[in-house]
Design a protein around this motif. Structure first.
Motif, short mmCIF file in Angstrom:
data_model
loop_
_atom_site.label_atom_id
_atom_site.label_comp_id
_atom_site.label_asym_id
_atom_site.label_seq_id
_atom_site.Cartn_x
_atom_site.Cartn_y
_atom_site.Cartn_z
N THR A 49 37.70 -33.53 -20.77
CA THR A 49 38.38 -32.66 -21.71
C THR A 49 37.29 -32.06 -22.59
OG1 THR A 49 40.43 -33.94 -21.70
CG2 THR A 49 40.00 -32.57 -23.64
N SER A 50 37.34 -30.75 -22.80
CA SER A 50 36.28 -30.08 -23.56
C SER A 50 36.84 -29.30 -24.74
CB SER A 50 35.50 -29.12 -22.66
OG SER A 50 34.81 -29.84 -21.66
N ILE A 105 40.40 -25.28 -25.79
CA ILE A 105 40.38 -26.69 -25.38
C ILE A 105 40.68 -26.67 -23.89
CG2 ILE A 105 41.50 -28.95 -25.57
CD1 ILE A 105 42.42 -28.06 -28.42
N ARG A 106 39.79 -27.24 -23.11
CA ARG A 106 40.04 -27.36 -21.67
C ARG A 106 40.55 -28.76 -21.39
NH1 ARG A 106 34.79 -24.50 -18.94
NH2 ARG A 106 35.22 -22.40 -19.73
N LYS A 107 41.75 -28.85 -20.88
CA LYS A 107 42.34 -30.15 -20.55
C LYS A 107 41.53 -30.84 -19.46
CE LYS A 107 46.67 -32.20 -18.96
NZ LYS A 107 48.08 -31.92 -18.61
N LEU A 108 41.18 -30.09 -18.42
CA LEU A 108 40.43 -30.63 -17.29
C LEU A 108 39.24 -29.71 -17.01
CD1 LEU A 108 43.49 -31.44 -14.98
CD2 LEU A 108 42.26 -33.01 -16.48
N ASP A 109 38.04 -30.22 -17.20
CA ASP A 109 36.81 -29.43 -17.09
C ASP A 109 35.84 -30.21 -16.20
OD1 ASP A 109 34.51 -27.93 -17.50
OD2 ASP A 109 34.56 -28.07 -19.68
N ILE A 110 35.32 -29.55 -15.18
CA ILE A 110 34.37 -30.24 -14.30
C ILE A 110 32.96 -29.67 -14.41
CG2 ILE A 110 36.09 -31.03 -12.64
CD1 ILE A 110 35.19 -28.62 -10.84
N ARG A 147 21.68 -29.17 -13.12
CA ARG A 147 22.99 -29.78 -13.39
C ARG A 147 23.22 -29.85 -14.89
NH1 ARG A 147 24.29 -35.29 -11.10
NH2 ARG A 147 26.39 -34.66 -11.64
N PHE A 148 24.38 -29.40 -15.34
CA PHE A 148 24.85 -29.57 -16.71
C PHE A 148 24.00 -28.90 -17.79
CE2 PHE A 148 26.18 -33.67 -14.58
CZ PHE A 148 27.44 -33.20 -14.24
N LEU A 177 35.13 -36.86 -23.16
CA LEU A 177 35.24 -35.66 -23.99
C LEU A 177 33.89 -34.96 -24.05
CD1 LEU A 177 36.91 -34.02 -26.14
CD2 LEU A 177 35.93 -35.57 -27.84
N THR A 178 33.91 -33.63 -24.02
CA THR A 178 32.70 -32.83 -24.20
C THR A 178 32.88 -31.89 -25.38
OG1 THR A 178 32.14 -32.93 -21.84
CG2 THR A 178 31.13 -31.16 -23.12
N LEU A 179 31.85 -31.83 -26.23
CA LEU A 179 31.83 -30.94 -27.39
C LEU A 179 30.83 -29.83 -27.13
CD1 LEU A 179 31.44 -33.75 -30.09
CD2 LEU A 179 33.59 -32.79 -29.20
N LEU A 180 31.27 -28.59 -27.23
CA LEU A 180 30.38 -27.46 -27.08
C LEU A 180 30.97 -26.27 -27.80
CD1 LEU A 180 30.53 -26.28 -23.34
CD2 LEU A 180 32.05 -27.95 -24.27
N GLY A 181 30.43 -25.12 -27.57
CA GLY A 181 30.99 -24.00 -28.32
C GLY A 181 30.29 -22.70 -28.02
N GLY A 182 29.97 -22.06 -29.13
CA GLY A 182 29.65 -22.41 -30.49
C GLY A 182 28.63 -23.56 -30.56
#
Length: 165
Positions: free
Chosen positions: A19-20, A6-11, A139-140, A67-72
């Motif tokens: 948050t990721s 879990i990343r508290k602060l993700d840019i 980007r992204f 919030l960002t969901l990724l993974g996995g």
């Protein structure tokens, strides 16, 4: 559901400070995946109420855009993520939710369980990472086949609406 971090602060994974959640488990097996260690669904740690509370506190920070969901693969973890995302929506409805998926828009909308999670999101980055289409200037996203989709507008219109190039 297990998670790798879990990343508290993700840019790096969406607009603004985010948050990721990096879930584990992915069967896409994209060549040169940047998170190969998260393909194993048994990797990482089990998700508990403690992690949900942690994410809610992080995303509630006024400096965090969402919030960002990724993974996995988030959409291979629908049962675990859906309650978390719904709590985020209840707690901070003004924050946006991004999801990264190797599935395409059509695949996600055709599957009722995956669509439930998709409907909670604002932005979807869809499509498998394709190493031959890798472009570090994008980007992204990592490869040219991937799209950044406005989920709400796309669902309303019944066709993909690109959020940004």
């Amino acid at each position: 559901m297990n998670y790798g971090q879990i990343r508290k602060l993700d840019i790096a994974n969406g607009s603004g400070i985010r948050t990721s959640i990096f879930v584990t488990g992915c069967t896409h097996k994209c060549f040169n995946c940047f998170n190969e260690e998260y393909q194993d669904p048994t990797a990482g740690k089990p998700w508990t109420d403690k992690e949900t509370a942690e994410v809610l506190s992080y995303v509630s920070d006024p400096n965090v855009a969402g919030l960002t969901l990724l993974g996995g693969e988030p959409f291979q973890n629908v049962d675990g993520l859906l309650p978390v995302v719904r709590k985020v929506r209840e707690t901070v409805p003004e924050k946006d939710i991004w999801a990264y998926s190797g599935y395409t828009w059509d695949e996600l909308t055709a599957c009722p369980s995956k669509r439930q999670l998709l409907e909670q999101c604002d932005i979807l980055v869809d499509g498998k990472f394709v190493d031959a289409l890798r472009d570090p200037s994008l980007r992204f996203r990592g490869s040219k086949n991937q799209r950044i989709i406005d989920v709400k507008k796309s669902l309303a219109k019944g066709e993909v609406v690109i959020a940004m190039d």
